[in-house]
Design a protein around this motif. Structure first.
Motif, mmCIF file in Angstrom:
data_model
loop_
_atom_site.group_PDB
_atom_site.id
_atom_site.type_symbol
_atom_site.label_atom_id
_atom_site.label_comp_id
_atom_site.label_asym_id
_atom_site.label_seq_id
_atom_site.Cartn_x
_atom_site.Cartn_y
_atom_site.Cartn_z
ATOM 1 N N GLU A 128 0.890 -1.165 -0.125
ATOM 2 C CA GLU A 128 -0.134 -0.006 0.165
ATOM 3 C C GLU A 128 0.675 1.596 -0.031
ATOM 4 N N ILE A 129 1.933 1.287 0.698
ATOM 5 C CA ILE A 129 2.699 2.452 0.848
ATOM 6 C C ILE A 129 3.152 2.819 -0.556
ATOM 7 N N ILE A 130 4.025 1.875 -1.146
ATOM 8 C CA ILE A 130 4.525 1.934 -2.497
ATOM 9 C C ILE A 130 3.605 2.317 -3.574
ATOM 10 N N ALA A 131 2.623 1.570 -3.536
ATOM 11 C CA ALA A 131 1.354 1.828 -4.413
ATOM 12 C C ALA A 131 1.009 3.403 -4.284
ATOM 13 N N GLU A 132 0.786 3.947 -2.997
ATOM 14 C CA GLU A 132 0.383 5.363 -2.818
ATOM 15 C C GLU A 132 1.082 6.129 -3.370
ATOM 16 N N ASP A 133 2.524 5.970 -3.059
ATOM 17 C CA ASP A 133 3.639 6.756 -3.663
ATOM 18 C C ASP A 133 3.692 6.863 -5.364
ATOM 19 N N ILE A 134 3.565 5.721 -6.010
ATOM 20 C CA ILE A 134 3.591 5.554 -7.145
ATOM 21 C C ILE A 134 2.303 6.242 -7.878
ATOM 22 N N THR A 135 1.189 6.090 -7.098
ATOM 23 C CA THR A 135 0.061 6.625 -7.580
ATOM 24 C C THR A 135 -0.019 8.134 -7.611
ATOM 25 N N GLN A 136 0.636 8.774 -6.648
ATOM 26 C CA GLN A 136 0.841 10.129 -6.543
ATOM 27 C C GLN A 136 1.723 10.745 -7.579
ATOM 28 N N GLU A 137 2.780 9.968 -7.714
ATOM 29 C CA GLU A 137 3.652 10.125 -8.938
ATOM 30 C C GLU A 137 2.932 10.266 -10.209
ATOM 31 N N THR A 138 2.157 9.220 -10.394
ATOM 32 C CA THR A 138 1.563 9.139 -11.561
ATOM 33 C C THR A 138 0.494 10.362 -12.075
ATOM 34 N N PHE A 139 -0.046 10.783 -10.898
ATOM 35 C CA PHE A 139 -0.969 11.929 -11.191
ATOM 36 C C PHE A 139 -0.154 13.419 -11.188
#
Length: 164
Positions: free
Chosen positions: A28-39
């Motif tokens: 979840e932590i990595i996913a949140e970071d990557i999702t934020q970077e994506t946006f």
């Protein structure tokens, strides 16, 4: 200018993209970071969106590239520590169930209802005792794809068994 993306349209896809990234990372932590970077990247390059695919597909493409960059940047050991721990717990749960014949029958019933490729990947890994690399070669996919597919299958099976 019909393909111009608004901030609200982007934010409307946030949750779906997060779950896509979570399926890749299993963290979840990595996913949140990557999702934020994506946006962040999507906002910066929103004029590049041509509208040839859905906004979700475009965002997932960006997320996938960020994930691949992340994998290249960090060694597999660093990225996988938490994933391996979680995956080991799930696999151990399945292996314990397979020892008991009644539980084995239940697993086979659930497995029978499982969709492809989960059914085949799980069967090849557990019953065929193939390594993930061998499974990936059979499907013509990456080892990472085989790993994620196997662990999703395990998770789906455990969820079904808990629901019965």
């Amino acid at each position: 200018m019909q393909n111009e993306i608004t901030q609200n349209q982007l934010l409307g896809e946030y949750k779906a993209v997060f779950y896509y990234v979570l399926s890749l990372t299993q963290d979840e932590i990595i996913a949140e970071d990557i999702t934020q970077e994506t946006f962040m990247r999507a906002l910066k390059s929103s004029t590049c969106y041509k509208g040839k695919s859905s906004l979700y597909t475009w965002l997932c493409g960006i997320a996938k590239h960020i994930w691949l960059d992340y994998l290249k940047k960090y060694s597999k050991e660093q990225v996988s520590d938490l994933k391996i721990e979680k995956a080991t717990e799930l696999s151990d749960s399945i292996e314990k169930l397979l020892i008991n014949k009644e539980d084995t029958r239940k697993i086979h019933r659930v497995l029978h209802e499982l969709k492809e490729p989960y059914k085949e990947v799980f069967s090849l890994r557990v019953f065929g005792e193939l390594q993930l690399k061998e499974i990936s070669e059979l499907f013509g996919k990456s080892e990472s794809w085989a790993r994620v597919t196997y662990h999703r299958a395990v998770k789906l099976i455990l969820e079904q068994l808990e629901g019965r």
